[in-house]
Design an enzyme around this catalytic site. Structure first.
Site, PDB file in Angstrom:
ATOM      1  N   HIS B 125       2.739  10.574  -8.267  1.00 36.04           N
ATOM      2  CA  HIS B 125       1.435   9.928  -8.126  1.00 36.04           C
ATOM      3  C   HIS B 125       0.373  10.900  -8.645  1.00 36.04           C
ATOM      4  O   HIS B 125       0.658  12.063  -8.904  1.00 36.04           O
ATOM      5  CB  HIS B 125       1.171   9.462  -6.687  1.00 36.04           C
ATOM      6  CG  HIS B 125       1.006  10.548  -5.699  1.00 36.04           C
ATOM      7  ND1 HIS B 125       0.041  10.548  -4.731  1.00 36.04           N
ATOM      8  CD2 HIS B 125       1.680  11.689  -5.552  1.00 36.04           C
ATOM      9  CE1 HIS B 125       0.139  11.636  -4.026  1.00 36.04           C
ATOM     10  NE2 HIS B 125       1.122  12.347  -4.492  1.00 36.04           N
ATOM     11  N   ASP B 202       6.456  17.741  -3.402  1.00 40.86           N
ATOM     12  CA  ASP B 202       5.503  16.921  -2.664  1.00 40.86           C
ATOM     13  C   ASP B 202       6.313  16.105  -1.649  1.00 40.86           C
ATOM     14  O   ASP B 202       7.018  15.167  -2.028  1.00 40.86           O
ATOM     15  CB  ASP B 202       4.756  16.029  -3.660  1.00 40.86           C
ATOM     16  CG  ASP B 202       3.899  14.971  -2.976  1.00 40.86           C
ATOM     17  OD1 ASP B 202       3.905  14.904  -1.724  1.00 40.86           O
ATOM     18  OD2 ASP B 202       3.238  14.205  -3.690  1.00 40.86           O
ATOM     19  N   GLN B 205       5.797  11.628   1.105  1.00 40.21           N
ATOM     20  CA  GLN B 205       6.490  10.362   1.391  1.00 40.21           C
ATOM     21  C   GLN B 205       7.843  10.577   2.049  1.00 40.21           C
ATOM     22  O   GLN B 205       8.446   9.631   2.550  1.00 40.21           O
ATOM     23  CB  GLN B 205       6.677   9.559   0.093  1.00 40.21           C
ATOM     24  CG  GLN B 205       5.391   9.071  -0.520  1.00 40.21           C
ATOM     25  CD  GLN B 205       4.698   8.040   0.342  1.00 40.21           C
ATOM     26  OE1 GLN B 205       5.319   7.349   1.156  1.00 40.21           O
ATOM     27  NE2 GLN B 205       3.384   7.914   0.191  1.00 40.21           N
ATOM     28  N   LYS B 228       0.655  10.258   7.359  1.00 35.16           N
ATOM     29  CA  LYS B 228       1.770   9.388   6.987  1.00 35.16           C
ATOM     30  C   LYS B 228       2.892   9.455   8.015  1.00 35.16           C
ATOM     31  O   LYS B 228       3.885   8.753   7.918  1.00 35.16           O
ATOM     32  CB  LYS B 228       2.300   9.774   5.606  1.00 35.16           C
ATOM     33  CG  LYS B 228       1.281   9.481   4.488  1.00 35.16           C
ATOM     34  CD  LYS B 228       1.911   9.640   3.132  1.00 35.16           C
ATOM     35  CE  LYS B 228       0.877   9.777   2.029  1.00 35.16           C
ATOM     36  NZ  LYS B 228       0.156   8.527   1.746  1.00 35.16           N
ATOM     37  N   CYS B 366      -1.725   4.518  -7.275  1.00 31.32           N
ATOM     38  CA  CYS B 366      -2.105   5.839  -7.784  1.00 31.32           C
ATOM     39  C   CYS B 366      -0.958   6.483  -8.552  1.00 31.32           C
ATOM     40  O   CYS B 366      -0.783   7.703  -8.522  1.00 31.32           O
ATOM     41  CB  CYS B 366      -2.591   6.754  -6.669  1.00 31.32           C
ATOM     42  SG  CYS B 366      -4.091   6.134  -5.928  1.00 31.32           S
TER      43      CYS B 366
END
Lengths: 140, 408
Positions: B125, B202, B205, B228, B366
């Site tokens: 993203h 990253d 998620q 999240k 995104c």
């Protein structure tokens, strides 16, 4: 019909529906029946900025009246422009410039759109009025 | 099968927001990949902080400041334990993943030179693309892309080919926000290390679904956003190996990041304070710790098993709808389904679903390069959490069918 009369008509039509699902269904129908823009006008120049779905608008003068055609890749957006075109197309540029758009509040369109769509709606009205200003200058 | 101890009704009661109505319909919240909802246990911690011990930390001699400092540092330890991080000072509090990535990207300016290469996966993203592009602009390094296939899986052979001695840094998400793909992150890290490159993962998620073990993974950097995973917005973590964090220059100046300041020269504080300039999100950090406690009380094994069942159920049901296509069909996926219906714009489906009280994400998430890859304007994304139910998925399927009838 004047812009104000068309707006009243639209407000009345929308008031016949009980809930927003039906209003959306109606907007979708309007979108489907929108006379399409000529493919050659679907250019980046005619793309309205501020809409997350794509919207193309073309304007041309016929006599002393401005004719709008438009398209969008999203059908609900297309329904919204169909309503705007019904209000503003085939009107004199000066009348378009001076027109109120209070019908949008009256049918609750803005509050029932997502913020991105509501911004898009504002951009669309602004763009239609800008066309009117440009053509009014030409007429003068 | 789901563990009998997994009591979905009890779990749902922890989330007050799940009992509200939207557009006159019971809320069905399927936008968990954007942000998750917050359980009462975490909300209580936030309220308690502001009611009882709101204070600035690390500098006051008074009781409130001491209590807040203790709670904040305790949260750091919770994060350290949760991610099996070797030392607490390898946990840097940030405002979230984007901040964490920018911190590293800025610091790397001094380590890269013209002609060096950095690799990015094709399914990032924007937050994990743009800071690196800015870094390349500053340093003259070249950004190269690890390609993916139509299923939404990275083409690992191509990745291995790209790894030359010029590559100094690899950045990749653990899980794709738009597709749900779980990347073979261990293989990516190990191969990069063999080639002499550092790796930033990253984990934004992944963290809500997978309990990542930093010492086992061996990534150089790993980023997480609290919101999240049942925590509040505006707080997150940068994990960095001590050696890297010591080498990286401070990102912002001020507050606790100094050791000594004179007008001639400033020396910097030790880790982690070197990277925590200014007044941090104290309450957010404490609540982040509480969110981890909450999720661990349910158990990541149970969460993963339940969410996998939701994913399978939703995939099967949605695919029964004619003309529906799912983007991202990797073998390893978290509970994210990105889809479109042929001939229908994703915004239109999202709008109709919203009228039915169902929250999904529509658009490019995104992650425009992914949409360009599939040549679509965007998708409808339904992302499930451990508090969602099969009944809610049935509602989604019905909603999508209704939208399709209206729109086509």
């Amino acid at each position: 019909m004047t812009i104000a009369e068309i707006q009243d008509e639209i407000v009345e039509e929308f008031s016949m529906f009980d809930d927003w699902m039906q209003r959306y269904e109606y907007m979708i129908e309007l979108g489907k029946s929108l006379p399409l823009i000529d493919e050659k006008y679907k250019t980046d120049d005619n793309l309205i900025k501020g809409c997350q779905s794509k919207v193309w608008v073309h304007a041309e003068l016929q006599g002393d009246k401005l004719i709008f055609t438009a398209d969008s890749d999203a059908i609900i957006t297309k329904g919204i422009i169909a309503i705007l075109i019904r209000v503003f197309s085939n009107q004199k540029p000066q009348d378009i410039i001076e027109a109120d758009t209070d019908f949008i509040d009256k049918i609750g369109l803005k509050e029932h759109l997502s913020p991105t769509r509501a911004n898009g709606l504002v951009s669309m009205i602004k763009q239609l009025k800008l066309y009117a200003v440009a053509y009014q200058t030409q007429l003068n | 099968m789901i563990d009998a101890a997994y009591n979905i009704e009890t779990i749902r009661k922890d989330f007050p927001i799940l009992s509200r109505e939207v557009n006159g319909k019971p809320l069905v919240y399927f936008d968990n990949a954007a942000t998750s909802q917050t359980p009462q246990q975490v909300i209580d911690v936030i309220v308690d902080y502001y009611q009882r011990y709101n204070a600035n930390i690390h500098r006051g001699v008074h009781t409130l400041s001491q209590e807040a400092t203790d709670a904040y540092e305790e949260a750091r330890i919770k994060i350290q334990r949760h991610f099996n991080i070797a030392k607490p000072h390898e946990v840097i509090f940030t405002s979230g993943t984007t901040h964490a990535i920018n911190l590293v990207a800025n610091g790397f300016s001094s380590f890269l030179k013209k002609g060096d290469e950095v690799l990015v996966s094709a399914m990032e993203h924007h937050s994990n693309i743009v800071p690196w592009q800015m870094l390349c602009d500053r340093t003259g390094a070249v950004l190269k892309v690890i390609p993916m296939n139509l299923e939404g899986e990275l083409i690992m052979e191509e990745y291995h080919k790209l790894l030359s001695e010029k590559v100094k840094l690899v950045f990749c998400n653990h899980v794709s926000n738009a597709l749900g793909t779980v990347n073979p992150i261990k293989e990516i890290i190990d191969a990069a290390h063999r080639a002499g490159a550092a790796v930033l993962v990253d984990g934004a998620q992944a963290a809500p679904h997978i309990k990542a073990d930093m010492q086992a993974l061996d990534a150089d950097f790993y980023t997480v956003s609290a919101h999240k995973m049942c925590g509040p917005t505006g707080v997150g973590m940068l994990y960095g190996k001590k050696e890297w964090l010591q080498k990286l220059p401070p990102y912002q100046g001020g507050g606790e990041m100094i050791a000594e300041v004179t007008f001639e020269k400033t020396t910097y504080a030790d880790l982690p304070h070197k990277f925590e300039a200014g007044t941090p999100n104290v309450c957010g950090g404490i609540a982040f710790g509480a969110a981890l406690d909450y999720m661990n009380s349910i158990g990541f094994g149970a969460i993963a098993a339940y969410e996998h069942e939701l994913l399978q159920y939703a995939t099967e049901k949605l695919l029964e709808i004619e003309g529906l296509k799912i983007y991202g069909t990797a073998k390893e996926k978290t509970s994210v389904i990105s889809f479109n219906i042929e001939g229908v714009h994703p915004y239109d489906i999202g709008t109709i679903l919203d009228k039915l009280g169902i929250a999904v994400r529509t658009g490019h998430h995104c992650a425009q390069p992914i949409m360009d890859f599939y040549q679509i304007p965007g998708t409808v994304r339904a992302s499930f959490s451990f508090y969602n139910t099969k009944q809610e998925i049935d509602g989604l399927v019905e909603g999508v069918k209704r939208a399709k009838t209206m729109l086509l």
